[in-house]
Design an enzyme around this catalytic site. Structure first.
Site, short mmCIF file in Angstrom:
data_model
loop_
_atom_site.label_atom_id
_atom_site.label_comp_id
_atom_site.label_asym_id
_atom_site.label_seq_id
_atom_site.Cartn_x
_atom_site.Cartn_y
_atom_site.Cartn_z
N ARG A 18 0.34 48.65 -59.59
CA ARG A 18 0.57 49.34 -60.86
C ARG A 18 -0.69 49.43 -61.71
O ARG A 18 -0.68 50.04 -62.78
CB ARG A 18 1.67 48.63 -61.66
CG ARG A 18 3.06 48.81 -61.10
CD ARG A 18 3.55 50.24 -61.18
NE ARG A 18 3.74 50.67 -62.55
CZ ARG A 18 4.88 50.59 -63.19
NH1 ARG A 18 5.96 50.07 -62.59
NH2 ARG A 18 4.98 51.01 -64.43
N HIS A 43 -8.14 35.45 -50.04
CA HIS A 43 -8.91 36.10 -48.97
C HIS A 43 -9.39 37.45 -49.48
O HIS A 43 -8.78 38.49 -49.23
CB HIS A 43 -8.03 36.28 -47.72
CG HIS A 43 -8.77 36.74 -46.51
ND1 HIS A 43 -8.39 36.40 -45.23
CD2 HIS A 43 -9.87 37.53 -46.37
CE1 HIS A 43 -9.22 36.96 -44.35
NE2 HIS A 43 -10.11 37.65 -45.04
N ARG A 45 -11.34 40.83 -49.59
CA ARG A 45 -11.94 41.71 -48.60
C ARG A 45 -12.90 42.68 -49.31
O ARG A 45 -12.80 42.88 -50.52
CB ARG A 45 -10.86 42.46 -47.83
CG ARG A 45 -10.12 41.52 -46.86
CD ARG A 45 -9.11 42.27 -46.01
NE ARG A 45 -8.68 41.47 -44.88
CZ ARG A 45 -7.70 40.57 -44.91
NH1 ARG A 45 -7.04 40.37 -46.04
NH2 ARG A 45 -7.37 39.88 -43.83
N GLU A 70 -11.12 32.36 -48.09
CA GLU A 70 -11.25 32.84 -46.72
C GLU A 70 -11.99 34.17 -46.71
O GLU A 70 -11.92 34.94 -47.67
CB GLU A 70 -9.87 33.10 -46.09
CG GLU A 70 -8.98 31.90 -45.97
CD GLU A 70 -7.65 32.25 -45.32
OE1 GLU A 70 -6.97 31.33 -44.83
OE2 GLU A 70 -7.28 33.44 -45.31
N THR A 100 -4.79 42.84 -41.63
CA THR A 100 -4.75 41.39 -41.77
C THR A 100 -5.55 40.78 -40.63
O THR A 100 -5.94 41.49 -39.70
CB THR A 100 -3.29 40.87 -41.75
OG1 THR A 100 -3.28 39.46 -42.04
CG2 THR A 100 -2.63 41.12 -40.40
N HIS A 190 -1.22 31.73 -40.26
CA HIS A 190 -0.95 33.11 -39.91
C HIS A 190 0.45 33.23 -39.31
O HIS A 190 0.73 32.74 -38.22
CB HIS A 190 -1.97 33.72 -38.95
CG HIS A 190 -1.99 35.23 -39.04
ND1 HIS A 190 -2.82 35.90 -39.90
CD2 HIS A 190 -1.24 36.17 -38.43
CE1 HIS A 190 -2.61 37.20 -39.80
NE2 HIS A 190 -1.65 37.39 -38.92
N ASP A 191 1.33 33.88 -40.07
CA ASP A 191 2.73 34.12 -39.68
C ASP A 191 3.56 32.85 -39.60
O ASP A 191 4.65 32.86 -39.01
CB ASP A 191 2.82 34.91 -38.38
CG ASP A 191 2.50 36.38 -38.56
OD1 ASP A 191 2.32 36.81 -39.71
OD2 ASP A 191 2.41 37.11 -37.56
#
Length: 238
Positions: A18, A43, A45, A70, A100, A190-191
């Site tokens: 938004r 993390h 990017r 990260e 990801t 991760h997951d």
């Protein structure tokens, strides 16, 4: 007890959708810590599509638990980490266009580069962790580059576990035992989710920390953030 570090990238994603400041990242981080989480992970990017570089600076004096940043150690990322000086930096080999993270480092192929980066962070008092697949050669390579810890990339486990393949944890157990032998600290992420976290943490010896974001925030949409964090802490309490 294995520590829970909550990745707040998804909070930033929702905020950015938004263009304003709702949900407020700072307030959410304070609440996550108040609810019992022992760390905060971000993390950033290069395209800043969720966590912005300024968020890292803003969180520097807010996080009272463990701050973990990260990312792929490109120059901009390295400079940010050296400026913010979190307790831990986790090196992840994600490409610029990756949705990801999708693989661990080849610590043999990138030995010289990683060693130089790690030495720079360690000179500045920042604990280092390297994202790796549960492959013995890559873990042995991680030892040679001087990292303090490794973070096991757990997507393969999570996918197979969901399909009922409990044996999917075996390579991670073997990786953990090798890390023990090499005197490397062990993280994972991760997951991981409430569906699989207790089985995973119960199976892995000397697991120091898990970093969980996407699943935890998705689960919190139904159960609430405080209840979800406490459910993770209960699952991780050995």
């Amino acid at each position: 007890m294995t520590k829970l570090s909550v990745n707040v990238n998804k909070i930033a994603t929702l905020r950015n959708a938004r263009g304003g400041d709702v949900p407020n990242l700072i307030k959410t981080v304070k609440d996550i810590e108040r609810f019992g989480a022992q760390g905060i992970t971000i993390h950033p990017r290069p395209d800043e599509r969720h966590i912005r570089y300024q968020d890292a600076r803003d969180l520097k004096d807010v996080v009272t638990t463990e701050f973990n940043i990260e990312g792929n150690p490109v120059e901009k990322f390295i400079n940010l980490v050296l400026e913010v000086r979190p307790e831990q930096v986790t090196l992840v080999p994600d490409s610029v266009d990756a949705i990801t993270s999708n693989a661990g480092w080849d610590t043999v192929k990138h030995k010289i580069f990683l060693k130089e980066v790690i030495e720079e962070f360690k000179r500045n008092g920042i604990r280092t962790s390297v994202f790796v697949d549960p492959i013995p050669e890559m873990i042995e390579g991680a030892k040679l580059i001087g990292t303090d810890r490794i973070e096991l990339y757990t997507e393969d486990f999570a996918t197979k576990f969901k399909n009922g393949q409990l044996s999917a944890v075996k390579p991670y157990v073997e990786a953990a035992l090798l890390a023990q032998d090499l005197n490397l600290g062990l993280n994972a992420g991760h997951d991981l989710s409430l569906e699989n976290i207790q089985f995973f943490s119960d199976s892995i010896p000397d697991l120091l920390e898990v970093s969980i974001g996407h699943a935890l925030i998705a689960e919190a949409l139904y159960d609430g953030l405080e209840k979800t964090i406490k459910s993770y802490l209960k699952a991780l309490d050995k």
